[in-house]
Scaffold this motif. Structure first.
Motif, PDB file in Angstrom:
ATOM      1  N   THR A  77       7.024   4.257   8.738  1.00  0.00           N
ATOM      2  CA  THR A  77       5.652   4.102   8.407  1.00  0.00           C
ATOM      3  C   THR A  77       5.075   5.669   7.979  1.00  0.00           C
ATOM      4  OG1 THR A  77       5.186   2.154   9.636  1.00  0.00           O
ATOM      5  CG2 THR A  77       3.233   3.272   8.959  1.00  0.00           C
ATOM      6  N   LEU A  78       4.377   5.784   7.217  1.00  0.00           N
ATOM      7  CA  LEU A  78       3.921   6.961   6.557  1.00  0.00           C
ATOM      8  C   LEU A  78       2.371   7.092   6.767  1.00  0.00           C
ATOM      9  CD1 LEU A  78       5.581   7.409   3.196  1.00  0.00           C
ATOM     10  CD2 LEU A  78       6.299   8.163   5.284  1.00  0.00           C
ATOM     11  N   LYS A  79       1.798   8.363   7.086  1.00  0.00           N
ATOM     12  CA  LYS A  79       0.566   8.553   7.320  1.00  0.00           C
ATOM     13  C   LYS A  79      -0.588   8.148   6.296  1.00  0.00           C
ATOM     14  CE  LYS A  79       1.729  12.004  10.698  1.00  0.00           C
ATOM     15  NZ  LYS A  79       1.748  13.729  10.866  1.00  0.00           N
ATOM     16  N   HIS A  80      -0.100   8.284   5.030  1.00  0.00           N
ATOM     17  CA  HIS A  80      -0.992   7.795   3.602  1.00  0.00           C
ATOM     18  C   HIS A  80      -0.095   7.376   2.685  1.00  0.00           C
ATOM     19  CE1 HIS A  80       0.187  11.563   1.592  1.00  0.00           C
ATOM     20  NE2 HIS A  80      -0.027  12.015   2.706  1.00  0.00           N
ATOM     21  N   PRO A  81      -0.445   6.743   1.841  1.00  0.00           N
ATOM     22  CA  PRO A  81       0.218   6.190   0.756  1.00  0.00           C
ATOM     23  C   PRO A  81       0.887   7.181  -0.079  1.00  0.00           C
ATOM     24  CG  PRO A  81      -1.866   5.161   0.711  1.00  0.00           C
ATOM     25  CD  PRO A  81      -1.944   6.269   1.583  1.00  0.00           C
ATOM     26  N   VAL A  82       1.997   6.917  -0.717  1.00  0.00           N
ATOM     27  CA  VAL A  82       2.600   8.012  -1.528  1.00  0.00           C
ATOM     28  C   VAL A  82       3.398   7.430  -2.734  1.00  0.00           C
ATOM     29  CG1 VAL A  82       3.375   9.057   0.787  1.00  0.00           C
ATOM     30  CG2 VAL A  82       5.077   7.327  -0.243  1.00  0.00           C
ATOM     31  N   THR A  98       1.557  11.588  -4.359  1.00  0.00           N
ATOM     32  CA  THR A  98       0.885  10.411  -4.117  1.00  0.00           C
ATOM     33  C   THR A  98       0.511   9.614  -5.422  1.00  0.00           C
ATOM     34  OG1 THR A  98      -1.214  11.931  -4.104  1.00  0.00           O
ATOM     35  CG2 THR A  98      -0.296  11.463  -1.945  1.00  0.00           C
ATOM     36  N   ASN A 154       0.953  -1.228  -0.065  1.00  0.00           N
ATOM     37  CA  ASN A 154       0.102  -0.050  -0.091  1.00  0.00           C
ATOM     38  C   ASN A 154       0.950   1.290   0.150  1.00  0.00           C
ATOM     39  OD1 ASN A 154       0.729   0.037   2.425  1.00  0.00           O
ATOM     40  ND2 ASN A 154      -0.939   0.196   3.512  1.00  0.00           N
ATOM     41  N   ASN A 155       2.095   1.129  -0.147  1.00  0.00           N
ATOM     42  CA  ASN A 155       2.927   2.273  -0.391  1.00  0.00           C
ATOM     43  C   ASN A 155       3.067   3.210   0.920  1.00  0.00           C
ATOM     44  OD1 ASN A 155       3.888   1.346  -2.813  1.00  0.00           O
ATOM     45  ND2 ASN A 155       2.366   2.651  -3.878  1.00  0.00           N
ATOM     46  N   THR A 156       2.910   2.396   1.976  1.00  0.00           N
ATOM     47  CA  THR A 156       3.180   3.284   3.340  1.00  0.00           C
ATOM     48  C   THR A 156       4.213   3.045   4.194  1.00  0.00           C
ATOM     49  OG1 THR A 156       1.622   1.774   4.667  1.00  0.00           O
ATOM     50  CG2 THR A 156       0.691   3.794   3.201  1.00  0.00           C
ATOM     51  N   VAL A 157       4.687   1.844   4.099  1.00  0.00           N
ATOM     52  CA  VAL A 157       5.774   1.322   4.943  1.00  0.00           C
ATOM     53  C   VAL A 157       7.225   1.016   3.973  1.00  0.00           C
ATOM     54  CG1 VAL A 157       6.705  -0.485   6.447  1.00  0.00           C
ATOM     55  CG2 VAL A 157       4.378   0.321   6.474  1.00  0.00           C
ATOM     56  N   LYS A 179       4.542   8.780  10.433  1.00  0.00           N
ATOM     57  CA  LYS A 179       3.616   8.412  11.351  1.00  0.00           C
ATOM     58  C   LYS A 179       4.525   7.454  12.347  1.00  0.00           C
ATOM     59  CE  LYS A 179      -0.286   5.255  12.477  1.00  0.00           C
ATOM     60  NZ  LYS A 179      -1.242   4.289  11.848  1.00  0.00           N
TER      61      LYS A 179
END
Length: 570
Positions: free
Chosen positions: A172-177, A496, A108-111, A159
């Motif tokens: 870990t990010l707050k939303h997908p990028v 994004t 999901n491109n967040t981690v 995050k």
């Protein structure tokens, strides 16, 4: 991004500025004598700050990359610390020259999980993820005072930062990028610094010691600091514990000069081994003996006129028609040909022309909605209500269409370019006065919005050309106060949306709006002493330096004239 002196070529490096970009060319394929087949550490190399950037020579003022960001300071500090990521001219990560060995990205491109190679500090302690965490925590502590604050989403998009082991960490990010965007502009900022050595200092103490050699004793890069004389020179020696390519010179000195002519004089006298060739002194190189001229890849960035939207003395900058007219009035083609010997191309937006990797197809073909067109510029100003006065300068409601441009002193070509712009703008009825100050003064004034109306700068991008740091309403370099809701939305989409469609939309809008007046970069030509090799590996298009790849090919390299110059004395 990195701010740099106007009308010069420079770059940014993932190791010392905040959002870095391309690098690494192939080594020169020149035949070397048999002696060079067995590399040996010998000789000294002396250069002015800014080599490979085309910048006017200046001084190093700080070695702490968290506090004061400039191309000159970055060149020095990057010699001592090994970067997490090394990016080449194709905008790809070069793993053999990076501390990281791989990056795993969640579906999901967040981690983003980063694995590092074993590495050591000069005092024998291992470089670990604790040191990377120290960098991240320090950025958070500094907040907006950190020069690259929120570039690549660091730190606001993050995050959590989790240490998974001594050589593995995850972000870990707050939303997908867009993964390319975050890796090249975000993760590249996580250069590890020695937590065990620096962690005991407060930020105020770091500020006081930013030019103190004792503070920078623990390093993991190819060089260690020997001497730093403010206003004079800085001297480095090979770091004996460095695990990468070993230095083939025994001293590397940055000597501080303050005029383009002094670079040529240094090459002529033998007190410099590498320098930029100032475009204003293009023909002077013919008189230099035993000196080579090397054309380098242009900076991945652009020049620009920064407009002050916060200063009530120049409210007309808020009118897009005035900004478009300024861009249409300036003859970039003439400047590129006459001043820069066709080393670059006209540029009207935030995505660099060379290389054309990220340009929309129409712009690859050279088609922009903005371009040199004085008649169009006059029509736009007419529509905006600015009418020619008795002296030819346009007026509206009793006010003249006039402003003062601050530009850095010390560069003949920079001065000529500014004067050409002044003439071009006057031809359509805009009065631009010129005031020269030092680059350090320019940077200081930039944070005092009521003290200036417009400034001339150069800009270096990261490997992914998103310029939220400057054009975003909350950008860390948005001192001019530009604020446009649609621009913010387009910049957010760039970060994004995978692929290039969002980037194309952002470029189109930026070209139309001209939030700053975009201009061509210059290209750069370097002069090098005949017996010195490894220049292209020494200088990268990102502005980073790797002098460990330099070597003398002459049998008596240890007795080069540079070994006996003044900077070697205490």
């Amino acid at each position: 991004m990195t701010m740099r002196p106007a009308h010069v070529q420079t770059g940014t490096n993932n190791r010392f500025t905040r959002l870095r970009r391309c690098l690494l060319a192939a080594a020169l394929s020149l035949p070397l004598p048999a002696l060079a087949a067995a590399p040996q550490a010998c000789g000294t190399v002396i250069v002015p700050p800014g080599v490979g950037l085309g910048t006017p020579p200046a001084s190093v003022t700080s070695l702490n990359p968290f506090l004061i960001s400039s191309a000159y300071n970055g060149e020095a500090s990057s010699l001592m610390y090994y970067g997490l990521l090394y990016i080449n001219r194709d905008h790809k990560i070069v793993w053999p020259r990076s501390l990281a060995t791989k990056i795993d990205v969640s579906k999901n491109n967040t981690v983003f999980t980063v694995t590092m190679k074993p590495w050591k500090w000069s005092d024998g302690r291992p470089v670990t993820t604790r040191d990377v965490k120290f960098t991240y925590d320090l950025i958070k502590r500094l907040g907006p005072t950190y020069p690259g604050y929120n570039s690549g989403g660091v730190p606001n998009l993050i995050k959590s930062f989790d240490i998974l082991g001594p050589e593995t960490f995850s972000v870990t990010l707050k939303h997908p990028v867009n993964p390319d965007w975050f890796e090249l502009l975000g993760l590249a900022q996580f250069v590890p610094y020695p937590a065990h050595a620096w962690g005991k200092y407060t930020i105020n103490q770091m500020w006081r010691h930013q030019s103190d050699p004792a503070f920078f004793k623990v390093v993991d890069g190819p060089y260690q600091l020997v001497k730093f004389k403010l206003g004079r020179f800085i001297e480095f020696a090979p770091n004996p514990t460095y695990q990468g390519h070993k230095s083939q010179i025994r001293r590397f000195i940055m000597t501080f000069l303050h005029s383009s002519g002094s670079e040529i004089e240094g090459m002529q006298s033998g007190t410099l081994d590498v320098s930029n060739l100032p475009f204003s002194l293009w023909n002077a190189v013919a008189k230099l003996k035993d000196v080579r001229r090397i054309k380098m890849t242009p900076n991945f960035g652009f020049q620009f006129i920064q407009l002050n939207y916060k200063n009530p003395a120049v409210p007309f900058f808020h009118d897009v028609r005035v900004r478009q007219a300024m861009a249409d009035a300036i003859n970039q083609e003439q400047v590129v040909h006459v001043l820069f010997h066709d080393a670059s191309k006209p540029e009207y937006g935030p995505i660099p022309v060379i290389p054309s990797t990220f340009l929309p197809p129409s712009e690859k073909a050279g088609k922009y909605p903005i371009g040199y067109d004085p008649a169009k510029a006059r029509k736009l100003l007419d529509e905006a209500g600015w009418k020619p006065g008795p002296d030819g300068i346009r007026e509206k409601n009793g006010k003249k269409l006039a402003f003062t441009l601050l530009t850095p002193s010390g560069g003949t070509t920079s001065t000529l370019w500014t004067e050409i712009q002044q003439q071009d703008l006057r031809a359509v009825g805009i009065d631009m006065k010129i005031r020269q100050v030092t680059f350090n003064q320019l940077m200081a004034l930039d944070y005092r919005p009521l003290t200036w109306e417009a400034m001339a700068f150069g800009w270096s991008l990261g490997s992914f050309p998103s310029d939220a740091a400057q054009l975003g309403s909350k950008g860390s370099y948005n001192q001019e106060g530009y604020n446009d809701k649609k621009m913010d939305e387009l910049l957010a989409a760039v970060t994004t949306t995978p692929g290039l469609s969002a980037l194309y939309a952002y470029e189109k809008y930026a070209v139309e709006q001209q939030p700053i007046i975009f201009q061509n970069d210059t290209g750069v030509v370097v002069l090098a002493r005949k017996g010195l090799r490894g220049i292209r590996k020494f200088i990268s298009p990102t502005g980073g330096w790797s002098p460990q790849y330099l070597h003398w090919t002459t049998p008596d390299c240890a007795s080069q004239v540079a070994d006996n110059v003044a900077p070697s004395s205490p």
